[in-house]
Scaffold this motif. Sequence first.
Motif, short mmCIF file in Angstrom:
data_model
loop_
_atom_site.label_atom_id
_atom_site.label_comp_id
_atom_site.label_asym_id
_atom_site.label_seq_id
_atom_site.Cartn_x
_atom_site.Cartn_y
_atom_site.Cartn_z
N CYS A 1 9.97 -25.22 32.71
CA CYS A 1 9.98 -23.82 32.81
C CYS A 1 11.54 -23.38 33.24
O CYS A 1 12.16 -22.37 32.92
CB CYS A 1 8.97 -23.18 33.65
SG CYS A 1 7.26 -23.48 33.16
N LEU A 2 12.13 -24.25 34.07
CA LEU A 2 13.59 -24.06 34.42
C LEU A 2 14.20 -23.95 33.29
O LEU A 2 15.33 -23.31 33.37
CB LEU A 2 13.86 -25.18 35.73
CG LEU A 2 13.12 -24.80 37.17
CD1 LEU A 2 13.64 -26.11 38.01
CD2 LEU A 2 13.93 -23.33 37.59
N GLY A 3 13.92 -25.13 32.48
CA GLY A 3 15.09 -25.24 31.14
C GLY A 3 15.02 -23.84 30.40
O GLY A 3 16.06 -23.40 30.01
N VAL A 4 13.78 -23.34 30.33
CA VAL A 4 13.75 -22.10 29.36
C VAL A 4 14.50 -20.84 30.32
O VAL A 4 14.98 -19.95 29.71
CB VAL A 4 12.14 -21.76 29.40
CG1 VAL A 4 12.16 -20.37 28.74
CG2 VAL A 4 11.53 -22.81 28.45
N PHE A 5 14.18 -20.83 31.46
CA PHE A 5 14.89 -19.74 32.35
C PHE A 5 16.39 -19.85 32.13
O PHE A 5 16.90 -18.93 31.87
CB PHE A 5 14.54 -20.01 33.85
CG PHE A 5 15.23 -18.79 34.78
CD1 PHE A 5 14.62 -17.72 34.96
CD2 PHE A 5 16.43 -19.26 35.52
CE1 PHE A 5 15.27 -16.77 35.75
CE2 PHE A 5 16.99 -18.33 36.27
CZ PHE A 5 16.52 -17.17 36.56
N ILE A 6 16.88 -21.13 32.28
CA ILE A 6 18.49 -21.33 32.16
C ILE A 6 18.82 -20.76 30.54
O ILE A 6 19.90 -20.18 30.67
CB ILE A 6 18.64 -23.00 32.28
CG1 ILE A 6 18.55 -23.09 33.83
CG2 ILE A 6 20.07 -23.11 31.99
CD1 ILE A 6 18.51 -24.57 34.09
N ILE A 7 18.04 -21.30 29.65
CA ILE A 7 18.49 -20.98 28.43
C ILE A 7 18.46 -19.59 27.98
O ILE A 7 19.42 -18.84 27.44
CB ILE A 7 17.51 -21.66 27.24
CG1 ILE A 7 17.84 -23.15 27.42
CG2 ILE A 7 17.73 -21.12 26.06
CD1 ILE A 7 16.70 -23.97 26.52
N VAL A 8 17.44 -18.79 28.61
CA VAL A 8 17.21 -17.23 28.55
C VAL A 8 18.52 -16.69 28.98
O VAL A 8 19.08 -15.83 28.36
CB VAL A 8 15.85 -16.87 28.89
CG1 VAL A 8 16.06 -15.33 28.99
CG2 VAL A 8 14.86 -17.47 28.11
#
Length: 393
Positions: A369-376
Amino acid sequence: MFIHNLKYTVKILFKNKVLIFWMFAFPIILGIFFHMAFENIEKDEALQVFDIAVIDNKEYQNQTIYQETFKELSDKKNKDQLFHIHFVNKKEANQLLEDNEIEGYVLFNKQEPQIVIKENGMEQTILQFVMDEIKQNKRMIEDLTKKQIEDEIQQGNYNFNVQQIVHDILQKLNNQEVSLKDTSSSHLSYMQIEYYTLIAMACMYGGMLGLTAINNQLANMSAKGKRVSVSPNKKGILVLSSALGSYLVSLVGLAILLIFLKFGLNVEFGSQWLYIIILSLVGDLAGISMGIFIASVFRVSEQAKTGINIAISMFFSVLSGMMGVTLKYVIDKNIPIVNLINPNNLITDGFYALYYYNTFNRYIRDICCLGVFIIVCLFISFRALRRERYDYI
């Protein structure tokens, strides 16, 4: 040019006293206040041994399982002692209860235990819970005994000893309990989560470094940005090196905080240090990404952007349990999507999962979920920066 701008960004950020205070000093100061506030909370709330009474009648004398359990829970040599037990008759028990010398008493009537209390409270709830647990274990032993007797009869053995069967089952259950592997942490503490929210807040405060680094590349935010805009250097390389520089500076502050919490305040993190480091790296990158996002998207002054970053970080910290762990659990139960998009909560929850659990399912979910947040955040930021145009500088 990339290396030159990276070094320049690191030097500039380390010379910014305000940013260094928020990144390096403020989390440590807050950690000290946490320690002062929480130091004696768990000691004050530690479960105390309390007095109960048991009616010592014929029915109780026939309850071997209850007798053995009460003996264990009232043993002064047992570190898990829970009760001081008075074995009295019913009249004496009522008098003790009336005089508030006991929290309640247990009466065995027709094989079923009854709990008599004067008022509801934590001790009375614990007594009820213990009695329910004993009752469940008793039923399990009775079922196992019944099955064993049926097996003996089917095999043509009618000379069995019921007491011996019960003894063997109890012995087997006790041996199984001993063989269980304790994989939980040795210093479980619900206050640890408060320190984890502090780490999450420090990660998000790293966004101020990312914000400042990107502002230095924007022509409408700084003199350096004007020079960058008219220079032949590729803007993407300058932005990337600035972001990396802010990330490195932020990691230094986060490392200092972790060392201080571990060795200065004796905060427990568990033994999975490789995963702790990975979570710290990803969490800090999430903070930098949020800062880059704010710097790229919001068309306001640098002070206003810094205020936005701090406000969002603190709001996320509160939701993740910094002002009380109850709020985190209420949100997790009723609106779980909020916690899944809250980077502070994901970082906090990741540390929590590593400390309390011996599986990595929850930890991996938080990292993803943190990875998705970073990418977005980075995707929106770079799209916004690519569209940056000025009529004049």
